[in-house]
Design a protein around this motif. Structure first.
Motif, PDB file in Angstrom:
ATOM      1  N   PHE A 105       6.035  -0.725   1.682  1.00 15.32           N
ATOM      2  CA  PHE A 105       6.224   0.646   1.210  1.00 15.32           C
ATOM      3  C   PHE A 105       4.849   1.306   1.108  1.00 15.32           C
ATOM      4  O   PHE A 105       4.051   0.957   0.229  1.00 15.32           O
ATOM      5  CB  PHE A 105       6.938   0.644  -0.146  1.00 15.32           C
ATOM      6  CG  PHE A 105       8.286  -0.017  -0.104  1.00 15.32           C
ATOM      7  CD1 PHE A 105       9.400   0.683   0.318  1.00 15.32           C
ATOM      8  CD2 PHE A 105       8.439  -1.353  -0.469  1.00 15.32           C
ATOM      9  CE1 PHE A 105      10.653   0.080   0.371  1.00 15.32           C
ATOM     10  CE2 PHE A 105       9.685  -1.964  -0.422  1.00 15.32           C
ATOM     11  CZ  PHE A 105      10.788  -1.240  -0.004  1.00 15.32           C
ATOM     12  N   PRO A 106       4.550   2.265   1.996  1.00 14.62           N
ATOM     13  CA  PRO A 106       3.197   2.794   2.093  1.00 14.62           C
ATOM     14  C   PRO A 106       2.727   3.603   0.892  1.00 14.62           C
ATOM     15  O   PRO A 106       1.531   3.644   0.606  1.00 14.62           O
ATOM     16  CB  PRO A 106       3.252   3.679   3.356  1.00 14.62           C
ATOM     17  CG  PRO A 106       4.704   3.992   3.546  1.00 14.62           C
ATOM     18  CD  PRO A 106       5.448   2.808   3.028  1.00 14.62           C
ATOM     19  N   ASP A 107       3.645   4.273   0.189  1.00 17.40           N
ATOM     20  CA  ASP A 107       3.252   5.128  -0.930  1.00 17.40           C
ATOM     21  C   ASP A 107       3.371   4.338  -2.229  1.00 17.40           C
ATOM     22  O   ASP A 107       4.458   4.073  -2.722  1.00 17.40           O
ATOM     23  CB  ASP A 107       4.147   6.378  -0.981  1.00 17.40           C
ATOM     24  CG  ASP A 107       3.637   7.419  -1.964  1.00 17.40           C
ATOM     25  OD1 ASP A 107       3.136   7.024  -3.040  1.00 17.40           O
ATOM     26  OD2 ASP A 107       3.760   8.633  -1.674  1.00 17.40           O
ATOM     27  N   ASN A 108       2.227   3.963  -2.804  1.00 15.48           N
ATOM     28  CA  ASN A 108       2.235   3.120  -3.995  1.00 15.48           C
ATOM     29  C   ASN A 108       2.872   3.817  -5.189  1.00 15.48           C
ATOM     30  O   ASN A 108       3.531   3.183  -6.024  1.00 15.48           O
ATOM     31  CB  ASN A 108       0.809   2.690  -4.340  1.00 15.48           C
ATOM     32  CG  ASN A 108       0.790   1.536  -5.323  1.00 15.48           C
ATOM     33  OD1 ASN A 108       1.406   0.493  -5.089  1.00 15.48           O
ATOM     34  ND2 ASN A 108       0.108   1.725  -6.448  1.00 15.48           N
ATOM     35  N   ARG A 109       2.721   5.134  -5.271  1.00 20.42           N
ATOM     36  CA  ARG A 109       3.315   5.891  -6.379  1.00 20.42           C
ATOM     37  C   ARG A 109       4.837   5.801  -6.332  1.00 20.42           C
ATOM     38  O   ARG A 109       5.492   5.582  -7.352  1.00 20.42           O
ATOM     39  CB  ARG A 109       2.867   7.352  -6.312  1.00 20.42           C
ATOM     40  CG  ARG A 109       3.450   8.236  -7.405  1.00 20.42           C
ATOM     41  CD  ARG A 109       2.976   9.671  -7.218  1.00 20.42           C
ATOM     42  NE  ARG A 109       3.368  10.198  -5.908  1.00 20.42           N
ATOM     43  CZ  ARG A 109       4.571  10.716  -5.659  1.00 20.42           C
ATOM     44  NH1 ARG A 109       5.491  10.759  -6.597  1.00 20.42           N
ATOM     45  NH2 ARG A 109       4.851  11.189  -4.451  1.00 20.42           N
TER      46      ARG A 109
END
Length: 332
Positions: free
Chosen positions: A22-26
């Motif tokens: 999942f590229p977006d850590n947020r």
């Protein structure tokens, strides 16, 4: 203990892991939930272990469970990418729907989904049956929502009504229910007529107060732009330029149902909701909902939407309770 601290068990040959990135850590943090509670729910309901490794999640279990959990995680992440939020109900609904959808289709589904905008909050249908139901309520003059408790039949109908009222598509909202006791005699209630019938109408007040500020609801009721009344009070009226909801319609008699349906006036929309398994009418009295369903099938401008335990959006246990009762009835 958090998910990240779990140690995978000794695994047989058919228990392997699927790694999702999942590229977006947020968004990944939101996907996992506070103290990884979302991951814990997915683990519990699908029978897998989920380990966090940086921006990756390793799903460990047998192939069927692993595929299901991975599909749920991808679907929920796609919803977050589309700017939506997720709740425990969203997770449970996604698992019970059992849909494995390609990521591109998931993003399109969540970004192009139906969202009802009310004064207090946005409301988004969670299941395919709910989406079809909402679409039909906007497109047709008379719609039926039939299915078990907790599937959003009344809640979504009121949300559509509030949305149409705010936009000016209708001038008022009329909400009604048969004043039928659910298997117990309540006796003579004290107070005036409003105080006597309000306990029967409380679920409708609850839905309205979710979508409009309480003071505005009170003001609109005083102005009679919102009416909440027992079914018996509808006789002799023509309901024009209104969004009309009859809730718990399985408790309307055949005569009451015909009376109510013929109240529909110019510029109005009408929604009939009910659960065929919860009829509280006296023994031997036919349900007007069942009769209307039989007679009106195929009539132009009338739509029927059906819900099952997979559409339950209350506590996950409600869906399992409904499934257990259905299984018992089927085996009887």
């Amino acid at each position: 203990m958090g998910i990240s601290a779990l140690t995978p068990p000794t695994r047989p040959d058919d228990v392997i892991e699927t790694v999702l990135e999942f590229p977006d850590n947020r968004l990944l943090i939101e996907l996992c939930g506070e103290y990884d509670r979302n991951l814990a729910q997915i683990e519990h309901q699908t029978g897998v272990h989920v380990l966090r490794r940086g921006n990756r999640l390793a799903v460990i279990g047998d192939k069927a469970c692993r595929d299901q959990a991975a599909a749920v995680l991808r679907g929920l992440y796609a919803k977050l990418e589309a700017g939506k939020h997720i709740s425990a109900g969203d997770i449970d609904g996604t698992i019970r729907m059992g849909q494995v959808t390609p990521r591109e289709e998931q993003i399109e589904m969540f970004s192009g989904g139906v969202e009802l905008r009310t004064r207090r909050k946005g409301v988004e249908p969670r299941t395919e049956a709910q989406k079809a139901y909402v679409a039909n309520l906007f497109a047709n003059e008379l719609g039926f929502g039939i299915g078990p408790a907790g599937t959003g039949k009344t809640y979504l109908a009121v949300a559509v009504g509030v949305t149409m009222f705010i936009s000016g598509a209708v001038e008022k909202i009329i909400l009604s229910r048969p004043a039928v006791e659910a298997g117990e005699r309540l006796g003579f209630l004290p107070g005036d007529m409003k105080e006597k019938v309000d306990p029967y109408m409380q679920p409708l007040y609850d839905a309205l107060n979710d979508f409009l500020p309480a003071k505005q609801v009170e003001k609109l009721i005083l102005e009679k732009r919102i009416e909440i009344a027992p079914l018996a009070f509808m006789r002799g009226r023509t309901l024009s330029n209104a969004f009309i909801v009859l809730d718990e319609a399985q408790n309307a008699t055949s005569m009451q149902m015909k009376m109510f349906l013929t109240r529909l006036g110019e510029g109005s929309r009408m929604v009939i909701t009910g659960d065929r398994t919860q009829v509280d009418l006296p023994r031997g009295t036919a349900s007007g909902l069942a009769e209307a369903e039989r007679i009106l099938k195929g009539v132009k401008g009338v739509t029927f939407n059906y819900f099952t335990s997979k559409d339950v959006v209350r506590h996950p246990l409600v869906g399992r309770i409904i499934e257990a009762y259905e299984a018992d009835e089927a085996s009887a």
